[in-house]
Design a protein around this motif. Structure first.
Motif, short mmCIF file in Angstrom:
data_model
loop_
_atom_site.label_atom_id
_atom_site.label_comp_id
_atom_site.label_asym_id
_atom_site.label_seq_id
_atom_site.Cartn_x
_atom_site.Cartn_y
_atom_site.Cartn_z
N GLY A 104 -68.45 57.72 6.64
CA GLY A 104 -68.54 56.50 5.85
C GLY A 104 -69.80 55.72 6.21
O GLY A 104 -70.36 55.89 7.29
N ILE A 105 -70.24 54.89 5.31
CA ILE A 105 -71.40 54.05 5.56
C ILE A 105 -71.29 52.81 4.67
O ILE A 105 -70.97 52.92 3.49
CB ILE A 105 -72.73 54.80 5.31
N THR A 106 -71.50 51.64 5.26
CA THR A 106 -71.45 50.41 4.50
C THR A 106 -72.66 49.55 4.84
O THR A 106 -73.28 49.71 5.89
CB THR A 106 -70.18 49.60 4.82
N GLY A 107 -72.96 48.62 3.93
CA GLY A 107 -74.04 47.67 4.20
C GLY A 107 -74.86 47.38 2.96
O GLY A 107 -74.85 48.16 1.99
N GLY A 162 -58.68 58.15 -3.12
CA GLY A 162 -58.92 56.72 -2.99
C GLY A 162 -58.82 56.33 -1.54
O GLY A 162 -59.26 57.08 -0.66
N ASP A 163 -58.25 55.19 -1.24
CA ASP A 163 -58.11 54.73 0.15
C ASP A 163 -56.86 55.33 0.79
O ASP A 163 -55.76 55.22 0.24
CB ASP A 163 -58.02 53.20 0.19
N PHE A 164 -57.07 55.96 1.95
CA PHE A 164 -55.96 56.50 2.72
C PHE A 164 -56.05 55.99 4.15
O PHE A 164 -57.14 55.69 4.65
CB PHE A 164 -55.97 58.03 2.71
N ALA A 165 -54.90 55.87 4.77
CA ALA A 165 -54.83 55.32 6.13
C ALA A 165 -55.32 56.35 7.13
O ALA A 165 -54.56 57.18 7.64
CB ALA A 165 -53.40 54.90 6.44
N THR A 166 -56.63 56.35 7.39
CA THR A 166 -57.25 57.26 8.35
C THR A 166 -58.16 56.45 9.26
O THR A 166 -58.28 55.23 9.14
CB THR A 166 -58.09 58.33 7.62
N ASN A 167 -58.85 57.16 10.15
CA ASN A 167 -59.76 56.48 11.07
C ASN A 167 -61.19 56.43 10.56
O ASN A 167 -62.13 56.22 11.32
CB ASN A 167 -59.73 57.16 12.44
N ILE A 168 -61.39 56.61 9.25
CA ILE A 168 -62.75 56.64 8.71
C ILE A 168 -63.47 55.31 8.91
O ILE A 168 -64.67 55.27 9.17
CB ILE A 168 -62.76 57.04 7.21
N ALA A 169 -62.72 54.21 8.84
CA ALA A 169 -63.35 52.90 9.01
C ALA A 169 -63.92 52.73 10.40
O ALA A 169 -64.99 52.13 10.60
CB ALA A 169 -62.34 51.79 8.70
N ALA A 170 -63.20 53.28 11.41
CA ALA A 170 -63.67 53.15 12.79
C ALA A 170 -64.89 54.03 13.04
O ALA A 170 -65.73 53.70 13.88
CB ALA A 170 -62.54 53.53 13.74
N ARG A 196 -67.23 55.09 10.70
CA ARG A 196 -68.36 55.02 9.79
C ARG A 196 -69.45 54.10 10.31
O ARG A 196 -69.22 53.27 11.20
CB ARG A 196 -67.91 54.57 8.41
N TYR A 197 -70.63 54.23 9.74
CA TYR A 197 -71.72 53.35 10.12
C TYR A 197 -71.61 52.04 9.34
O TYR A 197 -71.53 52.04 8.11
CB TYR A 197 -73.08 53.99 9.82
N HIS A 198 -71.59 50.93 10.07
CA HIS A 198 -71.62 49.60 9.45
C HIS A 198 -72.99 48.98 9.71
O HIS A 198 -73.36 48.77 10.87
CB HIS A 198 -70.56 48.67 10.05
N ALA A 199 -73.72 48.72 8.65
CA ALA A 199 -74.91 47.89 8.86
C ALA A 199 -74.42 46.55 9.42
O ALA A 199 -73.44 46.00 8.94
CB ALA A 199 -75.66 47.68 7.55
N PRO A 200 -75.05 46.03 10.46
CA PRO A 200 -74.56 44.79 11.06
C PRO A 200 -74.64 43.61 10.10
O PRO A 200 -75.53 43.56 9.24
CB PRO A 200 -75.49 44.59 12.26
N VAL A 201 -73.69 42.71 10.24
CA VAL A 201 -73.73 41.47 9.46
C VAL A 201 -74.67 40.51 10.19
O VAL A 201 -74.31 39.92 11.21
CB VAL A 201 -72.32 40.85 9.33
N LEU A 202 -75.88 40.40 9.69
CA LEU A 202 -76.93 39.63 10.38
C LEU A 202 -76.78 38.13 10.11
O LEU A 202 -76.48 37.71 8.98
CB LEU A 202 -78.30 40.11 9.91
#
Length: 284
Positions: free
Chosen positions: A97-100, A189-197, A199-205
């Motif tokens: 996963g990747i967010t930002g 869709g969304d499933f209860a897994t450890n993907i959120a932990a 994945r790469y999160h761009a930091p909230v600056l």
């Protein structure tokens, strides 16, 4: 004169040979659920992990594989074929996963996401196709995402990597159907897994113009995963597809709302759909 007695012939049935299944990313989450479900139903399952030595609770064998390294993929496939004669099913599940905000996401992280989510499955397919061609059969299932059907704010790179895989497989299906190889995309869709932990999160600056909106959206995304469906639902769908003689090209697995969002994307004007997403994420 009596006819001579007829020789009796006996037909010996070939022993049942379970289908051999290879699952990338089989150590946790959806991959683990699929592997356990298929193992319970008599399939010969092999999973992969970048660090299989760290996994002690797997009910099926885990092989070392890095989907970004062709040598690693080829070694894992060779190890499987040293134990069994064929590979019937490949499930491309490994992904990140990747967010930002795209503006603030490092180019190196964008490339990593595409390497794993797009190039990785293609690398695995390339490596296994010669064996399936030799067999004259095989089924390759690719775990994509409902997010790949739309550009989602602060998840654009993830959406793009999964969309690229969806479209590429559509083309590859037509190229390989002559060899008896099936290809199927399954978009969860969304499933209860450890993907959120993981994945790469761009930091909230602190000084970012995206701070408020990205922070709120990130919190919402994590809540969706935490409250997501049971991965067993995906496992059951994969089993159903494997046992289907002529499976569809695309399947979607998720909540009714998530699946309906794809329908709305097709029928609504672009700007109307965009406004709907903005409202959903609280961005307007």
């Amino acid at each position: 004169m009596e006819n001579p007695p007829q020789k009796r012939t006996f037909a010996f049935q070939q022993p049942f040979m379970p289908k051999t299944v290879l699952i990338t990313g089989g150590s946790s989450g959806i991959g683990k659920a699929i592997g356990e479900y298929l193992s319970e139903r008599g399939y010969q399952v092999f999973g992969t992990s970048r660090n299989p030595e760290k996994i002690t609770d797997s009910v099926f064998p885990l092989l070392k594989m890095e989907v970004n390294a062709t040598e690693s993929i080829e070694a894992a496939i060779a190890e499987i074929l040293s134990k069994v004669e064929r590979i019937d099913v490949v499930i491309n599940n490994a992904g990140v996963g990747i967010t930002g905000p795209i503006e603030e996401t490092p180019e190196s992280e964008i490339k990593k996401a595409f390497q794993t989510n797009f190039h990785g499955p293609i690398n695995v397919i390339k490596a296994v196709l010669p064996q399936m061609r030799k067999q004259g059969s095989g089924h390759i299932l690719n775990i994509t995402s409902i997010a790949g059907y739309m550009g989602l704010p602060y998840r654009g790179i993830y959406s793009a990597s999964k969309a690229a895989l969806e479209i590429t497989i559509e083309a590859m299906r037509m190229e390989t159907i002559q060899f008896g190889v099936k290809m199927t995309n399954i978009a969860p869709g969304d499933f209860a897994t450890n993907i959120a932990a993981g994945r790469y999160h761009a930091p909230v600056l602190e000084n970012s113009p995206y701070k408020k909106d990205y922070g709120n959206t990130l919190k919402m995304m994590n809540e969706h995963v935490d409250n997501g469906g049971d991965p067993l639902e995906m496992a059951k769908m994969v089993h159903k597809i494997i046992e289907t003689e002529n499976p569809r090209i695309h399947y979607k697995v998720g909540s009714s709302l998530q699946k309906f969002s794809i329908v709305l994307k097709r029928i609504l004007p672009d700007k109307v759909y965009e406004q709907m997403l903005l409202k959903h994420y609280g961005l307007k």
